[in-house]
Design an enzyme around this catalytic site. Structure first.
Site, short mmCIF file in Angstrom:
data_model
loop_
_atom_site.label_atom_id
_atom_site.label_comp_id
_atom_site.label_asym_id
_atom_site.label_seq_id
_atom_site.Cartn_x
_atom_site.Cartn_y
_atom_site.Cartn_z
N ASP A 376 0.72 -1.19 -0.01
CA ASP A 376 0.05 -0.04 0.02
C ASP A 376 0.89 1.15 0.03
O ASP A 376 0.50 2.39 -0.56
CB ASP A 376 -0.93 -0.21 1.11
CG ASP A 376 -2.19 -1.14 1.07
OD1 ASP A 376 -2.44 -1.17 -0.17
OD2 ASP A 376 -2.69 -1.66 2.01
N TYR A 461 -10.03 -1.16 1.92
CA TYR A 461 -9.95 -1.14 3.47
C TYR A 461 -9.59 0.25 3.89
O TYR A 461 -9.04 1.16 3.47
CB TYR A 461 -8.67 -2.02 3.51
CG TYR A 461 -9.05 -3.38 3.88
CD1 TYR A 461 -9.60 -3.82 5.03
CD2 TYR A 461 -8.92 -4.78 3.08
CE1 TYR A 461 -9.86 -4.85 5.68
CE2 TYR A 461 -9.38 -5.95 3.46
CZ TYR A 461 -9.81 -6.06 4.74
OH TYR A 461 -10.22 -7.30 5.23
N HIS A 510 -6.92 -13.64 2.98
CA HIS A 510 -5.71 -12.93 2.90
C HIS A 510 -5.23 -12.42 4.13
O HIS A 510 -5.81 -12.74 5.23
CB HIS A 510 -6.42 -11.36 2.20
CG HIS A 510 -7.14 -10.46 3.00
ND1 HIS A 510 -8.65 -10.93 3.00
CD2 HIS A 510 -7.22 -9.59 3.70
CE1 HIS A 510 -9.18 -10.20 3.72
NE2 HIS A 510 -8.42 -9.15 4.16
N HIS A 512 -2.99 -9.56 6.53
CA HIS A 512 -2.38 -8.15 6.56
C HIS A 512 -1.22 -7.91 7.43
O HIS A 512 -1.13 -8.72 8.71
CB HIS A 512 -3.43 -7.18 7.31
CG HIS A 512 -4.94 -6.99 6.53
ND1 HIS A 512 -4.88 -6.11 5.64
CD2 HIS A 512 -5.99 -7.51 6.97
CE1 HIS A 512 -6.19 -6.05 5.16
NE2 HIS A 512 -6.94 -7.06 5.75
N GLU A 562 23.79 -8.89 14.37
CA GLU A 562 22.58 -8.78 13.75
C GLU A 562 21.70 -10.22 13.64
O GLU A 562 20.63 -10.20 13.93
CB GLU A 562 22.51 -7.96 12.42
CG GLU A 562 22.90 -6.47 12.78
CD GLU A 562 23.18 -5.76 11.54
OE1 GLU A 562 23.07 -4.69 11.63
OE2 GLU A 562 23.37 -6.37 10.48
N ASN A 655 23.41 -7.98 8.18
CA ASN A 655 24.75 -8.86 7.55
C ASN A 655 25.50 -9.06 8.81
O ASN A 655 26.85 -8.92 8.75
CB ASN A 655 25.34 -7.84 6.58
CG ASN A 655 25.44 -6.37 7.01
OD1 ASN A 655 25.11 -6.30 8.24
ND2 ASN A 655 25.70 -5.40 6.24
N ASP A 663 24.16 2.49 17.80
CA ASP A 663 22.72 3.05 17.46
C ASP A 663 21.96 1.94 16.59
O ASP A 663 22.30 1.69 15.41
CB ASP A 663 22.95 4.34 16.83
CG ASP A 663 21.86 5.30 16.60
OD1 ASP A 663 20.76 4.81 17.12
OD2 ASP A 663 21.75 6.24 15.75
#
Length: 762
Positions: A376, A461, A510, A512, A562, A655, A663
């Site tokens: 959207d 919607y 569906h 969301h 990460e 990565n 941060d």
């Protein structure tokens, strides 16, 4: 009758007369109007928050005039532009780099230059492409620089551009022309010549990079009702990839389970009697499936929320302050609401909190439904946040704010009253206790919350976006889905993909999935990630060693990389996950904010799907990465029309970099699976269709900060609970003995809309 009886009756009569006189004297008098008190403004240098402020209409116009005069190429207004033209697609704020902003806000540095980001479609070139320019400084620009390669690593191919309103209009003209080749079929199937049918677009548009081929689903149109529940069984595939509109063509036709090469072939099949036709009557407005017209006259009004002494929040420019909270707010025309520099008690907790994307992925046994994966943001989540209805979308006395945007036109547009701000009494204690042992007392605090709300209508919607700020120092983010379901024509094994909700209507299943960016700065920019969860240990009972006890204990961990902080969607994750600052609180624990997700998302698209990389953010319910200026968003408006070679692939952000003392940004996915059912007609209700997350203080303070609230209530068995000085609740009868000033109802939300044929998700 005795004298005593007479005197008693006389006394009663006098009392009755006195009461009637009082009633007559007060009847017709209006109660006094509530007197508004102005809340105290927090100390903040005037205009600091304007560094995050959306562009004004005047600034947008200046950018347009500058580009028209400086680019040296012919520019056609986007509302009239053909694919072979050049046009200005949009102009929005270029948010300054975080380091520059923090130097300005926190260290007395220079105010960052105010700049705009302009997106241009260059169709009238040897190498058609999409180009993005940073234009500045505002309000009187003198420079522009091409940032496309810097942002995306190369030119953005022209076929990735979102479909414009003009392109939809030209597609509709083509479809109407093709429908005229099947007049007898249309008269039989739909009581139509084609002009009372409307189209709904699907997306993406093909199967490989470079495709621009879209299925359009046809519906009966009835004025004043949602056409989304009235499919006629006809769908058409249009190839609109050529720069010359005259070369566009209808590529395929689907009707009631059968495929045809053209509408001419469809007509021949009907005439030959080899086509099974479901004969539908033109729906009537008073009986159409999904009509929202009231069925009963209004009765007495329901409860009304109002502020006896006026709002307790204040708004200056784009900054809201409320009981220790300070928030800068804005709206991106593509991705929707965005908040910056969220502080509590003067300390920044969140630098940026912004919506990134909303995915709706469908299943069906019709081609349009089965191929639909709406992103959207490419249609305009912020752009289509229209005027809010006072007293229903938001409390009647809320503060309503206009939002401005420039998209597909050279003239700025205004969605009046499209964002609202209000204090909400949830009718629930934030905290309370009734003591019935040792000493008798009651203490508590009402759960009053500041709410920032906007609602986006993306054709069928409606998404209600809420950002809430609690007296406990917690931030709550929530989205509710309502509006109309999308549907397919019911045929064959349709119930494998949803539920039948009308004579010929299949409510198609569906999901969301919604994605957010949360740039937390907890006790400074340099944060780490800590998890906590419970385990059981079996130990010998210290006072009875022949027995054992199952003792829960707390398992703590610091996540270093990460990859460790990327939690797959719907997989178990630690129950406590916190952004940890560098300093301890009074009790020796690191000052932290916990991320708590409330979601029941559907299954993510399989990773071996060719288009999955474009929505790879959906792999994770939470992913924490190092913040980078070159990774401002998890997606791109260009991903919708070329998901096979995504302009931005979120998975590349992860990565395995170090995330301790850095941060950090939390990227959060929430969502739900929706299998439409009979009760979704006429509309999906918000009950049970809300998801979101909390940012909650976790050892950030030394105690619950709400103890300082002036709304706190405490009284004991030894006190007079009816005394205003003892119990603030006893003051309400006098403090609220006034009538709220309700301005006359006004709604202008239809003013910017045209009566052009509805073409889908424009």
């Amino acid at each position: 009758m005795s004298l005593k009886t007479v005197l008693i009756l006389l006394g009663l009569a006098l009392a009755t007369i006195f009461a009637l006189v009082c009633v007559l004297l007060t009847r017709g008098r209006s109660p006094r109007s509530c007197q508004h008190l102005h809340p105290e403004q927090e100390d903040m240098e005037d205009g600091q928050s304007l560094v995050f402020a959306d562009l004004t209409p005047e600034e947008m116009s200046q950018v347009v005039r500058y580009l028209q005069g400086k680019l040296g190429v012919p520019l056609v207004e986007a509302s009239r532009a053909k694919p072979s033209d050049n046009c200005i697609a949009s102009v929005d704020l270029q948010v300054p780099a975080k380091a520059e902003v923090l130097r300005f806000l926190d260290a007395g540095g220079a105010r960052p230059a105010r700049e705009a980001l302009a997106v241009l479609y260059f169709g009238n070139q040897a190498d058609p492409n999409i180009t993005e320019y940073v234009v500045g400084p505002l309000p009187m620009p003198v420079y522009h620089r091409d940032v496309t390669v810097q942002k995306y690593g190369g030119k953005v191919p022209y076929h990735r551009r979102p479909v414009t309103g003009k392109e939809y209009m030209d597609i509709n003209t083509l479809i109407q022309r093709e429908l005229k080749k099947a007049p007898r079929f249309l008269a039989a199937c739909c009581e139509s010549d084609g002009t009372n049918l409307v189209i709904l677009t699907t997306a993406p548009r093909g199967f490989k990079s470079g495709d621009r081929m879209t299925w359009f689903v046809l519906f009966h149109n009835v004025a004043g009702t949602g056409y989304y529940l009235s499919p006629v069984g006809l769908e058409v595939l249009v190839d609109h990839g050529d720069l010359q509109v005259s070369r566009w063509q209808l590529h395929k036709v689907f009707y009631n389970g059968q495929y045809f090469a053209s509408t001419g072939d469809l007509e021949q099949g009907f005439v030959a009697g080899v086509l099974e036709v479901v004969r539908l009557k033109q729906p009537q407005a008073d009986a159409v499936l999904g009509s929202m017209r009231p069925r009963r006259p209004p009765e007495s009004p329901g409860p009304l929320q109002f502020e006896p002494q006026g709002p307790r929040y204040s708004i200056r420019d784009n900054r809201i302050t409320f009981q220790g909270w300070s928030i800068a707010f804005g709206m991106n025309p593509n991705t929707g609401p965005r908040l910056f520099d969220i502080r509590y008690r003067g300390e920044r907790i969140v630098y940026e909190l912004s919506l990134q994307e909303a995915l709706a992925l469908y299943g069906s046994n019709c081609p349009g439904g089965m191929s639909t994966r709406y992103l959207d943001g490419s249609f305009g989540i912020g752009r289509f946040a229209y005027e809010l209805v006072q007293g229903l979308d938001c409390p009647y006395t809320a503060t309503y704010v206009d939002r401005h945007y420039l998209a597909e036109t050279d003239t700025p547009k205004t969605n009046q009253n499209s964002l609202c701000i209000f204090e909400h009494d949830s009718a629930l204690p934030l905290r309370r206790h009734f003591s019935d042992s040792q000493s008798f007392y009651y203490g508590g605090l009402r759960k009053n919350t500041l709410v920032i709300r906007t609602i986006s209508t993306l054709i069928n919607y409606d998404y209600i976006w809420d950002f809430m700020f609690h007296g406990s120092g917690a931030v709550e983010v929530r989205v509710h889905a309502t509006g109309y379901i999308s549907s397919s024509f019911f045929h064959g094994q349709g119930t494998d993909y949803g539920n039948r909700v009308g004579p010929h209507t299949l409510g198609t299943m569906h999901l969301h999935h919604i994605h957010y960016k949360v740039d937390l700065d907890v006790d400074g920019q340099l944060n780490s990630l800590e998890t906590q969860d419970m385990e059981y240990e079996f130990v010998k009972d210290p006072w009875s060693t022949q027995n054992t006890i199952e003792r829960p204990y707390l398992r703590r961990a610091r996540l270093e990389k990460e990859d460790e902080a990327a939690f797959p969607l719907n997989a178990p994750m630690p129950r406590y996950l916190s952004f940890v600052g560098p300093n301890p609180n009074k009790w020796g624990h690191p000052r932290s904010y916990r991320v708590q997700i409330i979601s029941f998302a559907g299954k993510h698209l399989p990773t071996n799907s060719s288009m999955e990389p474009s929505i790879s953010w959906g792999r994770y319910q939470l992913a924490v990465t190092r913040r980078k200026e070159e990774e401002p968003s998890s997606t791109s408006i260009y991903n919708q029309n070329d998901p096979w070679t995504p302009t931005v692939a979120f998975a590349d952000f992860i990565n395995n970099e170090t995330i301790t003392g850095q941060d950090l940004v939390a990227w959060i996915t929430v969502g739900f699976l929706h299998v439409p059912h009979a009760e979704d007609v006429p509309n999906t209700v918000t009950v049970g269709n809300g998801v979101g997350f909390f940012l909650r203080p976790y050892n950030y303070f030394n105690e619950d900060p709400s103890v300082d609230s002036s709304d706190s209530v405490y009284f004991s068995s030894e006190q007079d609970t009816g005394a205003c000085g003892t119990n603030p609740l006893a003051c309400l009868s006098s403090a609220a003995a006034c009538a709220p000033h309700l301005p006359p109802f006004h709604f202008g939300g239809f003013l910017n809309l045209s009566l052009a044929p509805p073409l889908g998700r424009l």
